[in-house]
Design a protein around this motif. Structure first.
Motif, PDB file in Angstrom:
ATOM      1  N   PRO A 146      18.131 -10.546  -5.737  1.00  0.00           N
ATOM      2  CA  PRO A 146      17.805  -9.521  -6.643  1.00  0.00           C
ATOM      3  C   PRO A 146      16.383  -9.427  -6.556  1.00  0.00           C
ATOM      4  N   SER A 147      15.868 -10.406  -6.644  1.00  0.00           N
ATOM      5  CA  SER A 147      14.073 -10.152  -6.930  1.00  0.00           C
ATOM      6  C   SER A 147      12.771 -10.003  -6.048  1.00  0.00           C
ATOM      7  N   TRP A 148      14.102  -9.524  -5.089  1.00  0.00           N
ATOM      8  CA  TRP A 148      12.946  -8.495  -4.443  1.00  0.00           C
ATOM      9  C   TRP A 148      13.377  -6.844  -4.192  1.00  0.00           C
ATOM     10  N   LYS A 149      13.980  -6.335  -4.352  1.00  0.00           N
ATOM     11  CA  LYS A 149      15.074  -5.621  -4.725  1.00  0.00           C
ATOM     12  C   LYS A 149      14.123  -4.421  -5.015  1.00  0.00           C
ATOM     13  N   ASP A 150      12.366  -4.617  -6.008  1.00  0.00           N
ATOM     14  CA  ASP A 150      11.697  -3.109  -6.093  1.00  0.00           C
ATOM     15  C   ASP A 150      10.762  -3.230  -5.166  1.00  0.00           C
ATOM     16  N   CYS A 151      11.231  -4.089  -3.864  1.00  0.00           N
ATOM     17  CA  CYS A 151      10.082  -4.104  -2.740  1.00  0.00           C
ATOM     18  C   CYS A 151      10.812  -2.286  -1.901  1.00  0.00           C
ATOM     19  N   ASN A 152       9.403  -1.436  -2.557  1.00  0.00           N
ATOM     20  CA  ASN A 152      10.012  -0.495  -1.447  1.00  0.00           C
ATOM     21  C   ASN A 152       9.233  -0.044  -0.479  1.00  0.00           C
ATOM     22  N   SER A 153       8.170   0.108  -0.749  1.00  0.00           N
ATOM     23  CA  SER A 153       7.320   0.641   0.318  1.00  0.00           C
ATOM     24  C   SER A 153       6.152  -0.398   1.167  1.00  0.00           C
ATOM     25  N   ILE A 154       6.785  -1.472   2.196  1.00  0.00           N
ATOM     26  CA  ILE A 154       6.702  -2.377   2.877  1.00  0.00           C
ATOM     27  C   ILE A 154       5.675  -2.702   4.297  1.00  0.00           C
ATOM     28  N   GLY A 155       4.196  -3.131   4.421  1.00  0.00           N
ATOM     29  CA  GLY A 155       4.020  -2.866   5.358  1.00  0.00           C
ATOM     30  C   GLY A 155       3.888  -4.261   6.191  1.00  0.00           C
ATOM     31  N   ILE A 156       3.974  -4.240   6.957  1.00  0.00           N
ATOM     32  CA  ILE A 156       4.338  -5.173   8.769  1.00  0.00           C
ATOM     33  C   ILE A 156       3.699  -5.448   9.335  1.00  0.00           C
ATOM     34  N   ILE A 157       3.093  -6.778   9.112  1.00  0.00           N
ATOM     35  CA  ILE A 157       2.528  -6.864  10.777  1.00  0.00           C
ATOM     36  C   ILE A 157       2.673  -7.733  11.995  1.00  0.00           C
ATOM     37  N   LEU A 158       2.677  -6.597  12.818  1.00  0.00           N
ATOM     38  CA  LEU A 158       3.031  -6.733  14.306  1.00  0.00           C
ATOM     39  C   LEU A 158       1.651  -6.998  14.878  1.00  0.00           C
ATOM     40  N   SER A 159       1.972  -8.404  14.755  1.00  0.00           N
ATOM     41  CA  SER A 159       0.587  -9.344  14.972  1.00  0.00           C
ATOM     42  C   SER A 159       0.530  -9.267  16.586  1.00  0.00           C
ATOM     43  N   GLY A 160       0.751  -8.690  17.715  1.00  0.00           N
ATOM     44  CA  GLY A 160       0.704  -9.328  18.728  1.00  0.00           C
ATOM     45  C   GLY A 160       1.629  -8.902  19.628  1.00  0.00           C
ATOM     46  N   GLY A 161       1.109  -8.507  21.075  1.00  0.00           N
ATOM     47  CA  GLY A 161       2.178  -7.877  21.697  1.00  0.00           C
ATOM     48  C   GLY A 161       2.202  -8.348  23.135  1.00  0.00           C
ATOM     49  N   ASN A 162       1.586  -9.841  23.687  1.00  0.00           N
ATOM     50  CA  ASN A 162       2.029 -10.475  24.333  1.00  0.00           C
ATOM     51  C   ASN A 162       2.856 -11.376  24.702  1.00  0.00           C
ATOM     52  N   VAL A 163       4.440 -11.001  25.679  1.00  0.00           N
ATOM     53  CA  VAL A 163       5.232 -10.993  26.034  1.00  0.00           C
ATOM     54  C   VAL A 163       5.129 -11.392  27.553  1.00  0.00           C
ATOM     55  N   ASP A 164       6.157 -12.295  28.239  1.00  0.00           N
ATOM     56  CA  ASP A 164       6.562 -12.804  28.785  1.00  0.00           C
ATOM     57  C   ASP A 164       7.312 -11.540  29.974  1.00  0.00           C
ATOM     58  N   LEU A 165       7.263 -11.039  30.336  1.00  0.00           N
ATOM     59  CA  LEU A 165       8.531  -9.644  30.648  1.00  0.00           C
ATOM     60  C   LEU A 165      10.231 -10.470  31.128  1.00  0.00           C
ATOM     61  N   GLY A 166       9.665 -11.714  31.797  1.00  0.00           N
ATOM     62  CA  GLY A 166      10.855 -11.761  32.252  1.00  0.00           C
ATOM     63  C   GLY A 166      11.555 -13.366  31.219  1.00  0.00           C
ATOM     64  N   MET A 167      10.614 -13.479  30.255  1.00  0.00           N
ATOM     65  CA  MET A 167      11.691 -13.614  28.705  1.00  0.00           C
ATOM     66  C   MET A 167      11.917 -12.425  27.966  1.00  0.00           C
ATOM     67  N   LEU A 168      11.461 -11.170  27.833  1.00  0.00           N
ATOM     68  CA  LEU A 168      11.915 -10.401  26.988  1.00  0.00           C
ATOM     69  C   LEU A 168      13.228  -9.792  27.731  1.00  0.00           C
ATOM     70  N   TRP A 169      13.347  -9.848  29.217  1.00  0.00           N
ATOM     71  CA  TRP A 169      14.140  -9.288  29.677  1.00  0.00           C
ATOM     72  C   TRP A 169      15.718 -10.050  29.757  1.00  0.00           C
ATOM     73  N   ASN A 170      15.397 -11.486  30.227  1.00  0.00           N
ATOM     74  CA  ASN A 170      16.542 -12.292  28.951  1.00  0.00           C
ATOM     75  C   ASN A 170      17.326 -12.458  28.245  1.00  0.00           C
ATOM     76  N   SER A 171      15.601 -12.410  26.864  1.00  0.00           N
ATOM     77  CA  SER A 171      16.847 -11.418  25.761  1.00  0.00           C
ATOM     78  C   SER A 171      17.438 -10.326  26.166  1.00  0.00           C
ATOM     79  N   TYR A 172      17.414  -9.328  26.329  1.00  0.00           N
ATOM     80  CA  TYR A 172      18.042  -7.816  26.890  1.00  0.00           C
ATOM     81  C   TYR A 172      19.462  -9.235  26.667  1.00  0.00           C
ATOM     82  N   LYS A 173      18.982  -9.004  27.973  1.00  0.00           N
ATOM     83  CA  LYS A 173      20.703 -10.452  28.958  1.00  0.00           C
ATOM     84  C   LYS A 173      21.274 -11.014  27.710  1.00  0.00           C
ATOM     85  N   LYS A 174      21.275 -11.573  26.696  1.00  0.00           N
ATOM     86  CA  LYS A 174      22.367 -12.485  26.235  1.00  0.00           C
ATOM     87  C   LYS A 174      22.847 -11.354  25.209  1.00  0.00           C
TER      88      LYS A 174
END
Length: 333
Positions: free
Chosen positions: A305-333
Motif C-alpha cells: 500500500p505504501s507504493w500505490k501512489d507510484c504512478n509514472s515509473i522509469g525503468i532502466i533496461l540496463s543491458g541487452g547482452n544475452v546468450d541466445l541459447g539461454m534465451l531460447w531455453n527460457s522460452y522452452k520452459k
C-alpha cells in the motif's frame, strides 16, 4: 537540510556537479538512448511505465558511460600505462571499448563462468583477457598481479567515483525525456548504477522515489538495508549474471541514504519480464536488465500500500547482452 545530512552529502563519491561534468566529457562517445513505452504493459502493471533503453547503448549496456568517464578523466601519463579491471562482462566490454577509443591498453580479468557473449564483446573491442576463478577473491588477486606486472591503473566496475558519475548521466537524460516521473526502478548489484542515478535524480527532484530491483538468490542489498551495514553472501544463485556483486564502501552510503526500498524477485519473474520485453517491446534484454520490469509486475510491489501512489515509473533496461541459447531455453520452459 540538517548538519548531519549535509555531512553525508559531502561524503558521497559523486554529486550533481561531477555527474554534469561527466555528461559533457562522455557526450562524444556514447548514445543518448531512447525511452519506450507500451500500453499493453501499462495495463498489466496498472502504472505508466517508461523504459530507458540502455540495451541500445554502445557495447550493449549502460557501462560505457562510467567507463568513458573514467578513461577520459585520466591524464596523459596515467592513460599511457593502460587500465585494468575485473568483471563478469558488461564493464569489461565497456572498458575495453573506452580504452580502444582513447588508444590505450586494457587488461581485463574475467571469471571463468562469464557468459560467452560478454567475453566475445571484450575480444571484439580489443581488451586483453586474463582469466580468473569465479570468486571475487580470485578476480581481485589476479587484477592486483596484473597491476603489479604492467603498471596499469585499476578501474573498479562500480566502487569508483568516476564510474558512479558516468552512470548518473542516465538520470540527466531520462528526467529531460520524461520530466513527470515520480519513481525510478533500477537493477542493483555493486551499486554503481543506482548510486549515480539516485544522486542525480534526487538533486533534480528530491521527492522522486528510487527502488532497487534485486534477485532473491542474490539479495544482499535488501539484507544490507535491513541491517544498516554491508552484508555479503557466501554464494549467489541467480540467472541475472550481472547482479552477483556486493556493495562497495563508496556505493553503500548512497544506497543506504538515497534508495527508498528494495524489491526482490524470483528468477522465474525475471525470465517472464525478458519474454515481455521481447514479445511486446520488441527489445532483447538480458536478465539483469529485465529485473526492473519484473519488480514492477511482482505481487510484492503491486500489493504494497505504501507504493500505490507510484504512478509514472522509469525503468532502466540496463543491458541487452544475452546468450541466445539461454534465451531460447527460457522460452522452452
Amino acid at each position: 537540510m540538517n548538519a548531519e545530512s549535509q555531512n553525508k552529502k559531502k561524503e558521497y563519491a559523486a554529486d550533481i556537479s561531477s555527474i554534469k561534468e561527466a555528461r559533457i566529457r562522455i557526450r562524444p562517445f556514447i548514445h543518448e538512448t531512447p525511452v519506450f513505452s507500451s500500453e499493453t504493459i501499462n495495463a498489466a502493471s496498472g502504472k505508466r511505465l517508461f523504459f530507458k533503453c540502455e540495451c541500445f547503448q554502445k557495447g550493449g549496456a549502460f557501462k560505457i558511460r562510467g567507463a568513458c568517464n573514467a578513461i577520459y578523466s585520466l591524464d596523459e601519463g596515467e592513460a599511457a600505462k593502460g587500465v585494468v579491471t575485473h568483471s563478469s562482462g558488461n564493464h569489461a566490454a565497456a572498458l575495453s571499448l573506452a580504452a580502444k577509443l582513447r588508444g590505450i591498453p586494457a587488461y581485463i580479468v574475467i571469471p571463468e563462468n562469464a557468459p560467452k557473449c560478454k567475453v566475445e564483446n571484450v575480444i571484439r573491442y580489443g581488451g586483453q583477457i586474463i582469466w580468473s576463478k569465479a570468486t571475487i577473491q580470485s578476480r581481485e588477486s589476479v587484477a592486483a598481479r596484473v597491476m603489479q606486472e604492467t603498471g596499469a591503473l585499476l578501474i573498479h566496475p562500480y566502487n569508483d567515483g568516476r564510474i558512479i558519475s558516468g552512470q548518473g548521466t542516465i538520470s540527466l537524460e531520462l528526467l529531460e525525456q520524461v520530466p513527470q516521473l515520480d519513481t525510478l526502478i533500477v537493477p542493483i548489484s555493486g551499486g554503481g548504477l543506482i548510486s549515480g542515478i539516485s544522486v542525480a535524480a534526487k538533486a533534480i527532484n528530491p521527492a522522486i522515489r528510487i527502488f532497487a530491483a534485486e534477485p532473491k538468490g542474490a539479495n544482499d542489498v535488501a539484507m544490507s538495508k535491513a541491517a544498516g551495514k554491508i552484508v555479503t553472501l557466501p554464494e549467489t544463485t541467480t540467472i541475472a549474471d550481472g547482479l552477483r556483486a556486493f556493495l562497495g564502501d563508496l556505493t553503500w552510503p548512497i544506497v543506504r541514504d538515497l534508495v527508498d526500498d528494495v524489491i526482490t524477485v524470483e528468477d522465474t519473474e525475471i525470465i517472464e519480464a525478458m519474454r515481455l520485453c521481447l514479445e511486446i517491446l520488441k527489445v532483447v534484454v538480458e536478465p539483469s536488465g529485465a529485473i526492473g520490469l519484473a519488480a514492477v509486475l511482482s505481487d510484492s510491489f503491486k500489493q504494497n500500500p505504501s507504493w500505490k501512489d507510484c504512478n509514472s515509473i522509469g525503468i532502466i533496461l540496463s543491458g541487452g547482452n544475452v546468450d541466445l541459447g539461454m534465451l531460447w531455453n527460457s522460452y522452452k520452459k
